[in-house]
Design an enzyme around this catalytic site. Structure first.
Site, PDB file in Angstrom:
ATOM      1  N   ARG A 215       0.869  -1.140  -0.021  1.00 18.08           N
ATOM      2  CA  ARG A 215       0.080  -0.076   0.062  1.00 18.08           C
ATOM      3  C   ARG A 215       0.871   1.235   0.029  1.00 18.08           C
ATOM      4  O   ARG A 215       2.169   1.152   0.275  1.00 18.08           O
ATOM      5  CB  ARG A 215      -1.049  -0.050   1.071  1.00 18.08           C
ATOM      6  CG  ARG A 215      -2.019  -1.184   1.326  1.00 18.08           C
ATOM      7  CD  ARG A 215      -2.615  -1.061   2.706  1.00 18.08           C
ATOM      8  NE  ARG A 215      -3.570  -2.070   2.768  1.00 18.08           N
ATOM      9  CZ  ARG A 215      -3.281  -3.573   3.230  1.00 18.08           C
ATOM     10  NH1 ARG A 215      -1.982  -3.637   3.988  1.00 18.08           N
ATOM     11  NH2 ARG A 215      -4.133  -4.448   3.403  1.00 18.08           N
ATOM     12  N   LYS A 240      -2.289  -1.870   7.481  1.00 16.24           N
ATOM     13  CA  LYS A 240      -3.666  -1.496   7.548  1.00 16.24           C
ATOM     14  C   LYS A 240      -4.561  -2.498   8.396  1.00 16.24           C
ATOM     15  O   LYS A 240      -5.563  -2.022   9.096  1.00 16.24           O
ATOM     16  CB  LYS A 240      -4.352  -1.476   6.085  1.00 16.24           C
ATOM     17  CG  LYS A 240      -5.859  -1.024   6.200  1.00 16.24           C
ATOM     18  CD  LYS A 240      -6.352  -1.055   4.735  1.00 16.24           C
ATOM     19  CE  LYS A 240      -7.755  -0.445   4.742  1.00 16.24           C
ATOM     20  NZ  LYS A 240      -8.345  -0.279   3.371  1.00 16.24           N
ATOM     21  N   HIS A 308      -3.881   3.225  -5.754  1.00 21.79           N
ATOM     22  CA  HIS A 308      -4.294   1.845  -5.243  1.00 21.79           C
ATOM     23  C   HIS A 308      -4.185   0.823  -6.169  1.00 21.79           C
ATOM     24  O   HIS A 308      -4.253  -0.283  -5.938  1.00 21.79           O
ATOM     25  CB  HIS A 308      -5.247   2.170  -4.328  1.00 21.79           C
ATOM     26  CG  HIS A 308      -5.537   1.057  -3.244  1.00 21.79           C
ATOM     27  ND1 HIS A 308      -4.617   0.868  -2.509  1.00 21.79           N
ATOM     28  CD2 HIS A 308      -6.221  -0.242  -3.236  1.00 21.79           C
ATOM     29  CE1 HIS A 308      -5.022  -0.213  -1.697  1.00 21.79           C
ATOM     30  NE2 HIS A 308      -6.020  -0.849  -2.348  1.00 21.79           N
ATOM     31  N   ARG A 311      -1.612  -1.635  -6.537  1.00 22.76           N
ATOM     32  CA  ARG A 311      -1.768  -2.919  -5.781  1.00 22.76           C
ATOM     33  C   ARG A 311      -2.508  -3.899  -6.409  1.00 22.76           C
ATOM     34  O   ARG A 311      -2.223  -5.084  -6.394  1.00 22.76           O
ATOM     35  CB  ARG A 311      -2.343  -2.389  -4.482  1.00 22.76           C
ATOM     36  CG  ARG A 311      -2.380  -3.374  -3.408  1.00 22.76           C
ATOM     37  CD  ARG A 311      -2.742  -2.682  -2.043  1.00 22.76           C
ATOM     38  NE  ARG A 311      -3.689  -3.996  -1.093  1.00 22.76           N
ATOM     39  CZ  ARG A 311      -2.718  -4.696  -0.206  1.00 22.76           C
ATOM     40  NH1 ARG A 311      -1.419  -4.841  -0.463  1.00 22.76           N
ATOM     41  NH2 ARG A 311      -3.288  -5.503   0.467  1.00 22.76           N
ATOM     42  N   HIS A 334      -3.711  -9.809   2.343  1.00 29.45           N
ATOM     43  CA  HIS A 334      -5.196 -10.020   2.555  1.00 29.45           C
ATOM     44  C   HIS A 334      -5.569 -11.130   3.504  1.00 29.45           C
ATOM     45  O   HIS A 334      -5.020 -12.124   3.335  1.00 29.45           O
ATOM     46  CB  HIS A 334      -5.597 -10.262   1.130  1.00 29.45           C
ATOM     47  CG  HIS A 334      -5.593  -9.254   0.076  1.00 29.45           C
ATOM     48  ND1 HIS A 334      -4.877  -9.116  -0.786  1.00 29.45           N
ATOM     49  CD2 HIS A 334      -6.351  -7.978  -0.002  1.00 29.45           C
ATOM     50  CE1 HIS A 334      -4.979  -7.944  -1.446  1.00 29.45           C
ATOM     51  NE2 HIS A 334      -5.983  -7.393  -1.013  1.00 29.45           N
ATOM     52  N   TYR A 343      -9.392  -8.208  -5.567  1.00 25.71           N
ATOM     53  CA  TYR A 343      -8.170  -7.531  -5.827  1.00 25.71           C
ATOM     54  C   TYR A 343      -7.464  -8.080  -7.192  1.00 25.71           C
ATOM     55  O   TYR A 343      -6.850  -7.453  -7.621  1.00 25.71           O
ATOM     56  CB  TYR A 343      -7.073  -7.484  -4.607  1.00 25.71           C
ATOM     57  CG  TYR A 343      -7.292  -6.145  -3.908  1.00 25.71           C
ATOM     58  CD1 TYR A 343      -6.530  -5.349  -3.918  1.00 25.71           C
ATOM     59  CD2 TYR A 343      -8.179  -6.268  -3.041  1.00 25.71           C
ATOM     60  CE1 TYR A 343      -6.384  -4.111  -3.043  1.00 25.71           C
ATOM     61  CE2 TYR A 343      -8.405  -5.018  -1.996  1.00 25.71           C
ATOM     62  CZ  TYR A 343      -7.292  -3.978  -2.115  1.00 25.71           C
ATOM     63  OH  TYR A 343      -7.704  -3.125  -1.451  1.00 25.71           O
TER      64      TYR A 343
END
Length: 363
Positions: A215, A240, A308, A311, A334, A343
């Site tokens: 990130r 995060k 983003h 990513r 994740h 994603y």
């Protein structure tokens, strides 16, 4: 039984004294209102469900939200603190004048529907006005903060509420997620522009995002003690989702990190890999590249490309390279396969050769 007293101001004061319950009082304009309230409260006491609502009736949402920002928000990560304050402004604008007792599930549902129908406010300097609607994900996060304010008020502040009104409403369904991929021609143009940019740190940051799937906050806050070039790994202690992880580095990623560490512009004694100019206190903080990034991609005609998305691109490339879901999630951080799936966006044209290999030749 309740005691009704006529006050000197001409109003009626109801006083309820019942064993096992605190003395409860409330004033009314008419005697009938005082009697009706007394009967309702005594009935709730008999059934054991009475809640003193005085504090929730007197506490405005604005007061509760500000107390939350002062007591609860500082315990969160810095990026989350900033997000809390942004969401709080929106919530106060709608609920600020209401008391906590007056905020009902119907009112919260009305807020949800109005937010979903509202427009996104422009950010930075944009050449064209933004016409997109507020996303369901944004509204879900705002409702999560609103619900937590009520939870804290109930459990920690002792404010009399019968229930959390946010728990009773339907949350907006999460979207399908973005599927924006970086096309090869776009990547060539982007890398060419980055190579010409006066500050090489922006190119290093973009390359790391594409190579590692980290990130933006994880990259910009990197420090020298987190990087092991020899082992080609980066240790992320603050992420995060709160789970530390070790990210392997490709040759290209290790190369740009080595360039960053060896570059002559690097000030001595600075532990940040990507640093900004010293502040008034003389301290250097992470390089703030977002505005430069926005201006560059707008000039290139990639206005819809978000940082983003790099990513997403990195994760999709890892899957296309043959890494397993478990391997990719260990790199990207994740926690669930469902989120990883959101994603991962594979290009259909890239799957054609694999289908040919599976199907064999037609006889």
């Amino acid at each position: 039984m309740a005691t009704l007293v006529r006050t000197s101001a001409g109003t009626w004061k109801a006083v309820i004294r019942r064993r096992g319950w605190p003395t409860t009082t409330k004033s009314f304009r008419t005697k009938r209102d005082a009697e009706d309230w007394s009967r309702r409260v005594e009935d709730e006491m008999v059934r054991g469900v009475y809640v003193q609502r005085t504090s929730s009736e007197r506490t405005l949402f604005t007061q509760a939200m500000r107390q939350y920002l002062a007591e609860v928000t500082p315990t969160k990560r810095p990026s989350t603190q900033k997000s809390d304050h942004q969401k709080a402004d929106t919530l106060i604008e709608f609920f600020g004048a209401y008391s906590l007792q007056a905020i009902t599930p119907a009112l919260v549902a009305s807020y949800r529907d109005q937010r979903l129908a509202s427009k996104v406010k422009p950010r930075y300097r944009q050449r064209s006005p933004v016409t997109k609607l507020v996303s369901p994900g944004t509204v879900r996060r705002e409702l999560a903060l609103l619900g937590h304010v009520f939870t804290v008020a109930l459990k920690e502040w002792g404010i009399g509420l019968t229930a959390n009104p946010v728990q009773s409403i339907r949350r907006p369904a999460p979207g399908d997620g973005r599927n924006r991929r970086l096309r090869p021609d776009e990547e060539r143009q982007l890398m060419s522009a980055l190579a010409k940019h006066s500050n090489p740190m922006l190119r290093w940051i973009v390359v790391l995002a594409l190579e590692t799937g980290m990130r933006s906050s994880e990259i910009s806050s990197l420090r020298t003690d987190q990087v092991d070039i020899n082992r080609r790994v980066v240790r992320l202690d603050v992420t995060k989702n709160g789970s530390a992880r070790t990210v392997p580095l490709s040759r290209r990623a290790a190369q740009v990190l080595q360039e960053a560490l060896d570059h002559p512009i690097r000030p001595k004694g600075c532990s940040l890999i990507f640093f900004g100019e010293p502040g008034q206190d003389g301290e250097r903080r992470p390089y703030q590249f977002k505005k430069t990034w926005v201006d560059m991609k707008s000039r290139l005609g990639f206005a819809d490309l978000r940082f983003h998305d790099l990513r997403h691109e990195a994760v999709s490339r890892m899957v296309e390279a043959g890494l397993s879901d478990q391997e990719v999630s260990a790199i990207s951080g994740h926690r669930s396969m469902q989120m990883l799936k959101r994603y991962t966006h594979l290009r259909a044209e890239d799957l054609v050769p694999k289908l040919d290999a599976v199907g064999g030749e037609i006889s």
